[in-house]
Scaffold this motif. Sequence first.
Motif, PDB file in Angstrom:
ATOM      1  N   GLU A  67       0.827  -1.211   0.000  1.00 52.83           N
ATOM      2  CA  GLU A  67       0.000   0.000   0.000  1.00 52.83           C
ATOM      3  C   GLU A  67       0.858   1.256   0.000  1.00 52.83           C
ATOM      4  OE1 GLU A  67      -3.897  -1.779   2.417  1.00 52.83           O
ATOM      5  OE2 GLU A  67      -2.178  -0.987   3.518  1.00 52.83           O
ATOM      6  N   ALA A  68       1.967   1.240   0.745  1.00 51.88           N
ATOM      7  CA  ALA A  68       2.853   2.399   0.778  1.00 51.88           C
ATOM      8  C   ALA A  68       3.495   2.624  -0.587  1.00 51.88           C
ATOM      9  CB  ALA A  68       3.924   2.211   1.840  1.00 51.88           C
ATOM     10  N   ALA A  69       3.960   1.549  -1.215  1.00 49.76           N
ATOM     11  CA  ALA A  69       4.576   1.674  -2.542  1.00 49.76           C
ATOM     12  C   ALA A  69       3.564   2.134  -3.577  1.00 49.76           C
ATOM     13  CB  ALA A  69       5.196   0.337  -2.957  1.00 49.76           C
TER      14      ALA A  69
ATOM     15  N   PRO B 107      13.013  -3.875  -5.269  1.00 52.80           N
ATOM     16  CA  PRO B 107      11.856  -4.677  -5.696  1.00 52.80           C
ATOM     17  C   PRO B 107      10.535  -4.191  -5.122  1.00 52.80           C
ATOM     18  CG  PRO B 107      13.610  -6.077  -4.830  1.00 52.80           C
ATOM     19  CD  PRO B 107      13.943  -4.674  -4.460  1.00 52.80           C
ATOM     20  N   HIS B 108      10.563  -3.619  -3.927  1.00 54.61           N
ATOM     21  CA  HIS B 108       9.317  -3.233  -3.277  1.00 54.61           C
ATOM     22  C   HIS B 108       8.603  -2.129  -4.050  1.00 54.61           C
ATOM     23  CE1 HIS B 108      12.080  -4.527   0.140  1.00 54.61           C
ATOM     24  NE2 HIS B 108      11.298  -5.542  -0.140  1.00 54.61           N
ATOM     25  N   VAL B 109       9.393  -1.246  -4.629  1.00 52.10           N
ATOM     26  CA  VAL B 109       8.820  -0.194  -5.466  1.00 52.10           C
ATOM     27  C   VAL B 109       8.512  -0.751  -6.855  1.00 52.10           C
ATOM     28  CG1 VAL B 109       9.197   2.083  -6.486  1.00 52.10           C
ATOM     29  CG2 VAL B 109      10.054   1.595  -4.198  1.00 52.10           C
ATOM     30  N   GLY B 110       9.502  -1.423  -7.439  1.00 56.65           N
ATOM     31  CA  GLY B 110       9.349  -1.899  -8.809  1.00 56.65           C
ATOM     32  C   GLY B 110       8.176  -2.822  -9.016  1.00 56.65           C
ATOM     33  N   GLN B 111       7.899  -3.689  -8.039  1.00 60.43           N
ATOM     34  CA  GLN B 111       6.814  -4.657  -8.190  1.00 60.43           C
ATOM     35  C   GLN B 111       5.432  -4.022  -8.094  1.00 60.43           C
ATOM     36  OE1 GLN B 111       7.591  -7.743  -5.307  1.00 60.43           O
ATOM     37  NE2 GLN B 111       9.599  -8.217  -6.201  1.00 60.43           N
ATOM     38  N   GLN B 112       5.356  -2.781  -7.600  1.00 55.91           N
ATOM     39  CA  GLN B 112       4.058  -2.118  -7.458  1.00 55.91           C
ATOM     40  C   GLN B 112       3.813  -1.070  -8.548  1.00 55.91           C
ATOM     41  OE1 GLN B 112       1.868  -3.368  -5.247  1.00 55.91           O
ATOM     42  NE2 GLN B 112       3.513  -4.824  -4.805  1.00 55.91           N
TER      43      GLN B 112
END
Length: 431
Positions: free
Chosen positions: A255-257, A273-278
């Motif tokens: 949700e944050a990303a 990855p946490h940003v890229g995957q979202q």
Amino acid sequence: MSRRNLLRGAAIGAGAVALPSLLAACGSGPGGDSKTIRMGSNSSDAVPKKAFADAFAAYEKQSKEDRKIKVNTVDHNTFQENINRYLQGKPDDVFMWFAGYRMQFFAQKGLLYDISDLWSGFQGFSDALKAQSTGADGKQYFVPYYYYPWAVFHRASVFQQHGYTAPKTFDQYVELAKQMQKDKLDPIAFCDKDGWPAMGTFDYLNMRTNGYDFHKSLMAGKEAWTDKRVKDVFDSWRRILPYCQQGANGRTWQEAAQSLQKKQSGMAVFGLPHVGQQFPKEDQDDIAFFPFPEIDPQYGQDAVEAPIDGFLLAKNAKELKNKQSLESAKDLLKWLATPQAEDVYLAGDPNNIAVNSGADTAKYSPLQKKAVELVSGAKQISQFLDRDTRPDFASTVMIPAIQKFIGNPKDVDGLVNDIERQKKSIFATEG
């Protein structure tokens, strides 16, 4: 089952309470199908799950022995929280896990297979990677697969729209957050419902305030949490909390990303990855980042958080008592250590960086290339709080402590006193 109960379970180990079927392996036992390799996977999100499926399919295709991989995928957080009992119970043959202290901890408990014989034939891995794959006994237990840096991520278009400049110092970071607030943005996307995301912020604040060596020593239980240097870290954190998304303890990292992707927030301390995957494919080129800002000039931005993920063999896997099954599992690890194996994975998940020097980097995106530059230019590389310390200390002490701080940041003295008391108790016990 509540999150708090799951966390308790992670620290209890193999006790009277049985592990839920969430992580139950379904092997055939000794003498069963020795060509089927059972894989315990924590990659439950869509992008890495598909990329691993592609990599495993590629292995099966090239296998001259017609070996197959049976994947047991479990929610990422559930996997982490139950890993201790999983490895002491009925684990899969091969499982995904982390380098460094988190690997060494389980090696010391006799829960991992020594794969030093495989390492003698590996190529393309640096001495630093080998060190992160080596236990306290000098033997290797881990096959590194990829890494990813943590930094302060943002959308390039949002910075361009508002005329923002990437800050170099913490004071500039605070001033930028203030301006973003005036521009009706949540300055810093922030979350900790999952228990681990805010650890990245703590790590950077500590390494920028006190240096990498102190951070490593603190994680190893050798420093007092009541030390003024630790209090300074929380004091710096208090400076930026007013500019973080409120209600962080109830917000997932996804949700944050996504709030960053939707241009509702301006920045976020995350792993690549946490940003890229979202972010959808059409938005990927808009992802940008800058190193976490400097706090003390003597430490600058020298240290970079860059966790390494990979594979290990579970000593308690019943199938591995069978010589042929062990041979099959080791054959898979040998293939996963090749550049080709990494190339297949990264084609499906371009949010990580290959660890093997022979991997094909020609197709790296500008973001990946920048990530490589960030890590290669670092003087020190940390793994992440819950990987650089004992897993029981991370799960039962630091997760609730950080969540408590986020909910009530006023009582820092009480917070560090409580952490120190629990730390002494945990580190006094044998790993």
